[in-house]
Write a protein that holds these residues in place. Sequence first.
Motif, PDB file in Angstrom:
ATOM      1  N   UNK A 206       0.823  -1.205   0.000  1.00 14.10           N
ATOM      2  CA  UNK A 206       0.000   0.000   0.000  1.00 14.10           C
ATOM      3  C   UNK A 206       0.860   1.258   0.000  1.00 14.10           C
ATOM      4  N   UNK A 207       1.945   1.252   0.768  1.00 18.67           N
ATOM      5  CA  UNK A 207       2.850   2.411   0.795  1.00 18.67           C
ATOM      6  C   UNK A 207       3.475   2.631  -0.576  1.00 18.67           C
ATOM      7  N   UNK A 208       3.893   1.548  -1.223  1.00 25.68           N
ATOM      8  CA  UNK A 208       4.485   1.670  -2.567  1.00 25.68           C
ATOM      9  C   UNK A 208       3.465   2.216  -3.561  1.00 25.68           C
ATOM     10  N   UNK A 209       2.243   1.729  -3.450  1.00 25.98           N
ATOM     11  CA  UNK A 209       1.186   2.203  -4.348  1.00 25.98           C
ATOM     12  C   UNK A 209       0.918   3.696  -4.139  1.00 25.98           C
ATOM     13  N   UNK A 210       0.833   4.131  -2.883  1.00 27.97           N
ATOM     14  CA  UNK A 210       0.609   5.551  -2.599  1.00 27.97           C
ATOM     15  C   UNK A 210       1.809   6.400  -3.024  1.00 27.97           C
ATOM     16  N   UNK A 211       3.035   5.844  -2.892  1.00 28.96           N
ATOM     17  CA  UNK A 211       4.223   6.597  -3.322  1.00 28.96           C
ATOM     18  C   UNK A 211       4.198   6.824  -4.823  1.00 28.96           C
ATOM     19  N   UNK A 212       3.829   5.779  -5.576  1.00 29.00           N
ATOM     20  CA  UNK A 212       3.731   5.929  -7.032  1.00 29.00           C
ATOM     21  C   UNK A 212       2.647   6.937  -7.411  1.00 29.00           C
ATOM     22  N   UNK A 213       1.514   6.871  -6.700  1.00 31.28           N
ATOM     23  CA  UNK A 213       0.436   7.819  -6.989  1.00 31.28           C
ATOM     24  C   UNK A 213       0.869   9.241  -6.670  1.00 31.28           C
ATOM     25  N   UNK A 214       1.621   9.431  -5.577  1.00 30.39           N
ATOM     26  CA  UNK A 214       2.117  10.753  -5.205  1.00 30.39           C
ATOM     27  C   UNK A 214       3.102  11.281  -6.242  1.00 30.39           C
ATOM     28  N   UNK A 215       3.969  10.411  -6.738  1.00 35.02           N
ATOM     29  CA  UNK A 215       4.936  10.839  -7.770  1.00 35.02           C
ATOM     30  C   UNK A 215       4.218  11.247  -9.056  1.00 35.02           C
ATOM     31  N   UNK A 216       3.183  10.493  -9.454  1.00 34.41           N
ATOM     32  CA  UNK A 216       2.421  10.858 -10.662  1.00 34.41           C
ATOM     33  C   UNK A 216       1.713  12.191 -10.464  1.00 34.41           C
ATOM     34  N   UNK A 217       1.163  12.419  -9.275  1.00 30.82           N
ATOM     35  CA  UNK A 217       0.505  13.698  -9.010  1.00 30.82           C
ATOM     36  C   UNK A 217       1.509  14.849  -9.028  1.00 30.82           C
ATOM     37  N   UNK A 218       2.721  14.621  -8.522  1.00 29.49           N
ATOM     38  CA  UNK A 218       3.748  15.666  -8.583  1.00 29.49           C
ATOM     39  C   UNK A 218       4.113  15.992 -10.021  1.00 29.49           C
ATOM     40  N   UNK A 219       4.214  14.956 -10.860  1.00 32.59           N
ATOM     41  CA  UNK A 219       4.524  15.188 -12.281  1.00 32.59           C
ATOM     42  C   UNK A 219       3.410  15.989 -12.942  1.00 32.59           C
ATOM     43  N   UNK A 220       2.143  15.644 -12.646  1.00 28.09           N
ATOM     44  CA  UNK A 220       1.025  16.400 -13.213  1.00 28.09           C
ATOM     45  C   UNK A 220       1.033  17.840 -12.726  1.00 28.09           C
ATOM     46  N   UNK A 221       1.379  18.056 -11.448  1.00 31.90           N
ATOM     47  CA  UNK A 221       1.449  19.420 -10.917  1.00 31.90           C
ATOM     48  C   UNK A 221       2.538  20.226 -11.610  1.00 31.90           C
ATOM     49  N   UNK A 222       3.699  19.599 -11.873  1.00 33.46           N
ATOM     50  CA  UNK A 222       4.762  20.302 -12.611  1.00 33.46           C
ATOM     51  C   UNK A 222       4.297  20.668 -14.010  1.00 33.46           C
TER      52      UNK A 222
END
Length: 379
Positions: A206-222
């Motif tokens: 679950x932590x890995x899944x949330x980390x990947x989701x957080x990284x994708x959201x950061x990329x979208x924010x950039x």
Amino acid sequence: MASSRRQSQVYSITDTESVPGQCTTEQALDAATELTEEELYLLVEEAFGNNEFLTQETQMLEWYIKRIDPKDLQKAPVSLQPSLDRPTPSQSTYDLRGGRKRSKSRASSIEKVLRLLAEQKCDVAQAQVEEIRENMQKFQNESEKVLSNHKAVIEEAELRCTELKKAEYEFDRDIIKGAVIPRSGKVMAEKIIRNFEDKMKARDALIEKLRLKNSTLKVQLRKLHLQLKQKEEMGEVLHEVDFHQLKIENSQYLEKIDERNQQLLQLKMVAGNTMQILSSYKKKLQALTKESEHLAIETTARNDLYNKIINEITAVEMERISNEKVNKRLRKQLSDFKVPETLDYVNEKANLYELKNSVCSWERKVEIAEVRANFFCLL
């Protein structure tokens, strides 16, 4: 009437301009001495009310002046600037003792009272109303944010509670009840360790899944920040005029939405009335169908009765025909019948009487013979 006239005189003296030759404070005191205590009390109460009203107006004006920038106040039109109304009472007041005019300074003789017109008061009140609306809107937005945060916290707590209940149930099922050794009654340590290892693996996943989701959201924010910078460089960013235009369009669309909602409400009302009429017609139809079924049953019964009556009529007709034939025959016999002589009737009656007597004697003889026969049989 006299008291009201005296009060009006006092009001006229106190409200008129304090110019020499028109009225003095002595005249105002003379007019006030003519009033009764009750009239003076009412006069003072009304003066207090006027003072409260003027205090509220003054507070509102001070609030309005604090909000306005001095630059904007200098550039304000004449309608928003205070107007000169009349001189102050200090400009031409008299001493009560000697009736001698006194003046504080030469500058006070040209002092003017600054008063606002009705339009200016309306502008001030409108500005305060707008600010109150803005504050209310801000408070409403903040309240909605706080409410949404509390709802999110409550939802998170409920999810956490359900997860804890589920984990408790699974632990009770797999470890406390399922991992017990029947002979010794102790819990198997291997199953407990395996259970905790499985839970740790699930948490890591679950932590890995949330980390990947957080990284994708950061990329979208950039990407969004880069697009916003590009739009700012190209001049495609919305300005205040565009926002005003969007607000106007939004208000127009809101009016259209309100109209559509009104039309929808009317259509709903019409649909409700139609449904009521339809339900009433359905009830009438059900009543008519029941009545038609009853009438159909009654019609079949009447048809059966009609057929039965027709059969009875045909039977009666046939019986009538046969009876008519018998009647004709009897009438023919009656027409051919001849009444016998009286002497013959008497002779016939006598013969009948003799025959009845002979029959009775013979019946008696038969009974005696039967008794004798029975007697001989017994012997």
